[in-house]
Design an enzyme around this catalytic site. Structure first.
Site, PDB file in Angstrom:
ATOM      1  N   GLN A   1      -4.180  -1.438  10.139  1.00 19.01           N
ATOM      2  CA  GLN A   1      -4.133  -2.762   9.515  1.00 19.01           C
ATOM      3  C   GLN A   1      -4.651  -3.840  10.469  1.00 19.01           C
ATOM      4  OE1 GLN A   1      -3.321  -3.298   6.296  1.00 19.01           O
ATOM      5  NE2 GLN A   1      -3.583  -5.490   6.458  1.00 19.01           N
TER       6      GLN A   1
ATOM      7  N   ASP B   1     -10.842   2.817   4.985  1.00 16.15           N
ATOM      8  CA  ASP B   1     -11.005   1.368   5.057  1.00 16.15           C
ATOM      9  C   ASP B   1     -12.481   0.972   5.044  1.00 16.15           C
ATOM     10  OD1 ASP B   1      -9.093  -0.612   5.122  1.00 16.15           O
ATOM     11  OD2 ASP B   1      -8.610  -0.339   7.237  1.00 16.15           O
TER      12      ASP B   1
ATOM     13  N   LYS C   1       0.843  -1.206   0.000  1.00 16.99           N
ATOM     14  CA  LYS C   1       0.000   0.000   0.000  1.00 16.99           C
ATOM     15  C   LYS C   1       0.878   1.256   0.000  1.00 16.99           C
ATOM     16  CE  LYS C   1      -3.639  -2.554   2.406  1.00 16.99           C
ATOM     17  NZ  LYS C   1      -4.310  -2.850   3.684  1.00 16.99           N
TER      18      LYS C   1
HETATM   19  N1  GUN Z   1      -6.491  -6.880   6.703  1.00 19.60           N
HETATM   20  C1  GUN Z   1      -6.914  -7.622   5.651  1.00 19.60           C
HETATM   21  N2  GUN Z   1      -7.595  -6.841   4.781  1.00 19.60           N
HETATM   22  C2  GUN Z   1      -7.590  -5.581   5.289  1.00 19.60           C
HETATM   23  C3  GUN Z   1      -8.116  -4.328   4.839  1.00 19.60           C
HETATM   24  O1  GUN Z   1      -8.761  -4.203   3.802  1.00 19.60           O
HETATM   25  N3  GUN Z   1      -7.870  -3.270   5.659  1.00 19.60           N
HETATM   26  C4  GUN Z   1      -7.207  -3.384   6.831  1.00 19.60           C
HETATM   27  N4  GUN Z   1      -7.054  -2.296   7.573  1.00 19.60           N
HETATM   28  N5  GUN Z   1      -6.705  -4.525   7.275  1.00 19.60           N
HETATM   29  C5  GUN Z   1      -6.900  -5.614   6.500  1.00 19.60           C
END
Ligand code: GUN
Length: 296
Positions: free
Chosen positions: A98, A121, A54
């Protein structure tokens, strides 16, 4: 069998990122650079990889990003303290904490503390509520939004289709089912959610025009669970032992790709299917956050 039935998530994500580059240039001409904060707690190896990807795409697009890495022993209130600072920081338009978080931290408390305007998110209850209501002013969670975008841009109609979603998690299964059942373009599907207590999962899968596997079980979907010609979307990322690999392990999806590809009408490769789309949707939410915060 044929390579032509692959749904190329990397190519579609690149197309979306090219569209975003124009919107970012427009923002920059007004003196605004989109800003995104990543928060990672602990040393979960998969989370490190995801956040790294990311960060890379943010940099490629000219989105400012900063990453806060906190130790596994961080308390919930310390994490809330950091989020409060990030909420107040005008340079940041989006915040991503995350998942998964360490077991002593309550995810619902954490995700409720992110300002809904910065919740790129789509995990805040306000944004999930808007999703249930079909209110487009909210942020949608990135993985389900990416799956819908893959279907739309591949020309796969969900209108009246039977979608079977394997998995009822808060990040993928539940929001995806709600999104695809909406009376809206790129939706309007009949949706079945299957989970660990579902009886005769195979019978449900065989009725699917579109089968989405987000169940977290390596190679769960076998050839005899797929209706010939069905679209198969693999969300799974599972690490399994592999003696032939130098690391002793490898990543596999929730779909037995080699067996299912010849039967499927279309199928996502894994990697290279859903993963890049999740990131593209995060970037899109961040650009939208910057655009809407700029007019406030
Ligand atoms: N862990 C797995 N997928 C995601 C996501 O889309 N966002 C976040 N913050 N954590 C994740």
């Amino acid at each position: 069998m044929q390579a032509t039935n692959l749904i190329d998530g990397r190519a579609i994500a690149a197309q979306i990122q090219a569209e975003l580059a124009q919107r970012i240039a427009e923002l920059k001409s007004r003196g605004i650079q989109p800003g995104l904060a990543f928060v990672r707690v602990g040393e979960d190896p998969a989370s490190k990889v995801y956040v790294g990807r990311k960060e890379k795409v943010s940099a490629e697009l000219g989105i400012y990003s900063e990453t806060h890495v906190l130790p596994e022993t961080t308390t919930e209130s310390e994490l809330l303290g950091l989020i409060a600072k990030l909420n107040a920081d005008k340079r940041l338009h989006g915040i991503l904490v995350q998942a998964p978080l360490p077991a002593h931290i309550r995810p619902a408390v954490v995700y409720s503390s992110v300002s809904p305007e910065k919740d790129v998110d789509g995990f805040h209850p306000l944004n999930l509520g808007k999703l249930m209501l079909g209110d487009p002013t909210g942020f949608e969670p990135c993985t389900p939004a990416g799956i819908r975008e893959l279907l739309v841009r591949t020309g796969i109609s969900t209108e009246g289709a039977h979608v079977v979603v394997l998995g009822r998690g808060n990040i993928v299964g539940k929001p995806l089912a709600a999104m695809l059942a909406q009376k809206a373009r790129g939706a309007n599907a009949t949706v079945t959610i299957c989970h660990s207590a579902t009886r005769d999962i195979k019978a449900h899968c065989l009725r699917a025009d579109i089968l989405v596997a987000a169940i977290g079980v390596p190679l769960f979907v076998k050839a005899d669970m797929v209706k010939p010609g069905a679209v198969v979307i693999d969300v799974g990322v599972n690490r399994v032992p592999d003696q032939t690999s130098p690391s002793g392990s490898k990543l596999v999806g929730d779909v037995d790709f080699a067996a299912v590809q010849p039967i499927a009408g279309k199928i996502t490769p894994n990697p290279g299917g859903v993963g890049p789309m999740t990131i593209a949707m995060l970037m899109r939410n961040t650009v939208r956050a910057a655009e809407s915060q700029a007019v406030q």
